[in-house]
Design a protein around this motif. Structure first.
Motif, PDB file in Angstrom:
ATOM      1  N   ALA A   1      43.681 -12.764  30.662  1.00 57.40           N
ATOM      2  CA  ALA A   1      43.318 -11.518  29.970  1.00 57.40           C
ATOM      3  C   ALA A   1      41.854 -11.599  29.578  1.00 57.40           C
ATOM      4  O   ALA A   1      41.412 -12.604  29.013  1.00 57.40           O
ATOM      5  CB  ALA A   1      44.177 -11.317  28.739  1.00 57.40           C
ATOM      6  N   ILE A   2      41.101 -10.551  29.906  1.00 53.16           N
ATOM      7  CA  ILE A   2      39.677 -10.490  29.547  1.00 53.16           C
ATOM      8  C   ILE A   2      39.434  -9.176  28.819  1.00 53.16           C
ATOM      9  O   ILE A   2      39.830  -8.114  29.286  1.00 53.16           O
ATOM     10  CB  ILE A   2      38.781 -10.568  30.793  1.00 53.16           C
ATOM     11  N   ASN A   3      38.785  -9.270  27.667  1.00 56.49           N
ATOM     12  CA  ASN A   3      38.405  -8.078  26.899  1.00 56.49           C
ATOM     13  C   ASN A   3      36.890  -8.074  26.763  1.00 56.49           C
ATOM     14  O   ASN A   3      36.299  -9.028  26.251  1.00 56.49           O
ATOM     15  CB  ASN A   3      39.054  -8.091  25.513  1.00 56.49           C
ATOM     16  N   ALA A   4      36.289  -6.992  27.232  1.00 58.41           N
ATOM     17  CA  ALA A   4      34.834  -6.889  27.214  1.00 58.41           C
ATOM     18  C   ALA A   4      34.430  -5.537  26.658  1.00 58.41           C
ATOM     19  O   ALA A   4      35.265  -4.635  26.504  1.00 58.41           O
ATOM     20  CB  ALA A   4      34.288  -7.074  28.627  1.00 58.41           C
ATOM     21  N   SER A   5      33.150  -5.407  26.357  1.00 59.02           N
ATOM     22  CA  SER A   5      32.645  -4.125  25.869  1.00 59.02           C
ATOM     23  C   SER A   5      31.316  -3.806  26.527  1.00 59.02           C
ATOM     24  O   SER A   5      30.549  -4.700  26.891  1.00 59.02           O
ATOM     25  CB  SER A   5      32.475  -4.161  24.348  1.00 59.02           C
ATOM     26  N   ALA A   6      31.068  -2.514  26.689  1.00 61.09           N
ATOM     27  CA  ALA A   6      29.778  -2.005  27.159  1.00 61.09           C
ATOM     28  C   ALA A   6      29.213  -1.192  26.006  1.00 61.09           C
ATOM     29  O   ALA A   6      29.883  -0.299  25.488  1.00 61.09           O
ATOM     30  CB  ALA A   6      29.960  -1.135  28.392  1.00 61.09           C
ATOM     31  N   THR A   7      28.003  -1.513  25.578  1.00 58.27           N
ATOM     32  CA  THR A   7      27.394  -0.854  24.422  1.00 58.27           C
ATOM     33  C   THR A   7      26.136  -0.113  24.849  1.00 58.27           C
ATOM     34  O   THR A   7      25.289  -0.667  25.551  1.00 58.27           O
ATOM     35  CB  THR A   7      27.025  -1.896  23.337  1.00 58.27           C
ATOM     36  N   ASN A   8      26.023   1.135  24.419  1.00 57.94           N
ATOM     37  CA  ASN A   8      24.816   1.921  24.630  1.00 57.94           C
ATOM     38  C   ASN A   8      23.988   1.825  23.346  1.00 57.94           C
ATOM     39  O   ASN A   8      24.319   2.464  22.354  1.00 57.94           O
ATOM     40  CB  ASN A   8      25.174   3.375  24.936  1.00 57.94           C
ATOM     41  N   PRO A   9      22.910   1.031  23.319  1.00 54.39           N
ATOM     42  CA  PRO A   9      22.148   0.833  22.085  1.00 54.39           C
ATOM     43  C   PRO A   9      21.128   1.930  21.794  1.00 54.39           C
ATOM     44  O   PRO A   9      20.432   1.867  20.785  1.00 54.39           O
ATOM     45  CB  PRO A   9      21.440  -0.499  22.354  1.00 54.39           C
ATOM     46  N   ASN A  10      21.027   2.944  22.655  1.00 53.49           N
ATOM     47  CA  ASN A  10      20.012   3.979  22.491  1.00 53.49           C
ATOM     48  C   ASN A  10      20.360   4.958  21.381  1.00 53.49           C
ATOM     49  O   ASN A  10      21.521   5.291  21.177  1.00 53.49           O
ATOM     50  CB  ASN A  10      19.829   4.740  23.809  1.00 53.49           C
ATOM     51  N   LYS A  11      19.326   5.422  20.688  1.00 51.05           N
ATOM     52  CA  LYS A  11      19.528   6.427  19.648  1.00 51.05           C
ATOM     53  C   LYS A  11      19.702   7.810  20.257  1.00 51.05           C
ATOM     54  O   LYS A  11      20.289   8.699  19.645  1.00 51.05           O
ATOM     55  CB  LYS A  11      18.345   6.429  18.683  1.00 51.05           C
ATOM     56  N   LYS A  12      19.159   8.005  21.453  1.00 57.46           N
ATOM     57  CA  LYS A  12      19.316   9.262  22.181  1.00 57.46           C
ATOM     58  C   LYS A  12      19.674   8.919  23.610  1.00 57.46           C
ATOM     59  O   LYS A  12      19.298   7.885  24.125  1.00 57.46           O
ATOM     60  CB  LYS A  12      18.014  10.065  22.171  1.00 57.46           C
ATOM     61  N   GLY A  13      20.379   9.776  24.246  1.00 56.38           N
ATOM     62  CA  GLY A  13      20.683   9.583  25.654  1.00 56.38           C
ATOM     63  C   GLY A  13      22.013   8.903  25.894  1.00 56.38           C
ATOM     64  O   GLY A  13      22.219   7.763  25.515  1.00 56.38           O
ATOM     65  N   ALA A  14      22.922   9.630  26.507  1.00 50.21           N
ATOM     66  CA  ALA A  14      24.236   9.088  26.860  1.00 50.21           C
ATOM     67  C   ALA A  14      24.177   8.556  28.284  1.00 50.21           C
ATOM     68  O   ALA A  14      23.324   8.946  29.074  1.00 50.21           O
ATOM     69  CB  ALA A  14      25.298  10.177  26.752  1.00 50.21           C
ATOM     70  N   TYR A  15      25.092   7.654  28.603  1.00 51.37           N
ATOM     71  CA  TYR A  15      25.234   7.150  29.959  1.00 51.37           C
ATOM     72  C   TYR A  15      26.515   7.708  30.555  1.00 51.37           C
ATOM     73  O   TYR A  15      27.536   7.777  29.894  1.00 51.37           O
ATOM     74  CB  TYR A  15      25.306   5.625  29.983  1.00 51.37           C
ATOM     75  N   HIS A  16      26.450   8.078  31.818  1.00 54.31           N
ATOM     76  CA  HIS A  16      27.627   8.522  32.564  1.00 54.31           C
ATOM     77  C   HIS A  16      27.894   7.485  33.641  1.00 54.31           C
ATOM     78  O   HIS A  16      27.029   7.223  34.476  1.00 54.31           O
ATOM     79  CB  HIS A  16      27.394   9.894  33.202  1.00 54.31           C
TER      80      HIS A  16
END
Length: 192
Positions: free
Chosen positions: A63-78
């Motif tokens: 089992a692997i649990n990971a996270s992806a974090t968007n550290p930007n104050k503006k701008g979303a990632y798709h």
């Protein structure tokens, strides 16, 4: 004639200067303000891990649990698609592979990626490798997340392919207990 050449050279010079200024502003907007997505594996464990069938089959539940974090104050990632693969050994034996379909990661948000794999893997190990595997307290492996994403700043879009690579040391169960705690591992992200 010389006036015409002077006007043409002056126009070309002006266009070059404007192009350089535009390129510099684009660089500041996309590289100065946009931070890379940060991947980390915060938990990885084997609930089953044993060699069977004369040491040629590894039976495991990973089992692997990971996270992806968007550290930007503006701008979303798709994210168009994210694939994760866990490898081990010099022959890059695949322990698990998962695909996550399209999702958005708004600014200052975290997306969780959980994978679980229960299977038996046929191995080609030497006697020395079998001995090391039987006495090991941690299992060294590689976890890779790759995909394609895009972000929007103002009216401009930036698209990129990336690969996040994590070197994991997953604790193994010994006498019914884990030999040690799993250390949260930050991945290195490569854009290409």
């Amino acid at each position: 004639m010389s006036k015409c050449v002077g006007i043409i050279l002056s126009t070309i010079g002006t266009l070059v200067v404007l192009g350089a200024i535009s390129g510099f502003i684009s660089y500041l907007v996309f590289n100065g303000r946009t931070k890379h997505i940060r991947y980390e594996v915060f938990d990885a464990s084997f609930t089953q891990f044993e060699l069977a069938n004369n040491n040629i089959t590894l039976q495991y539940n990973l089992a692997i649990n990971a996270s992806a974090t968007n550290p930007n104050k503006k701008g979303a990632y798709h994210f168009e698609q994210v694939m994760t693969v866990a490898y081990f050994g010099s022959k890059n034996n695949i322990l698990s592979a998962s695909t996550f379909e399209r999702f958005d990661l708004p600014h200052n948000r975290v997306a969780y990626l959980a994978t679980s794999e229960n299977q038996a893997l046929r191995l080609d190990l030497t006697a020395d490798e079998v001995s090391k595997l039987r006495s090991a307290t941690v299992f060294d492996m590689l976890w890779v997340a790759s995909g394609r994403s895009s972000t929007k700043l103002g009216r401009r879009h930036a698209h990129f392919n990336y690969k996040a690579i994590c070197y994991l040391r997953v604790p193994l169960i010994s006498d019914g207990k884990f030999s040690q705690r799993f250390n949260v591992t930050l991945c290195t992200v490569h854009k290409h």
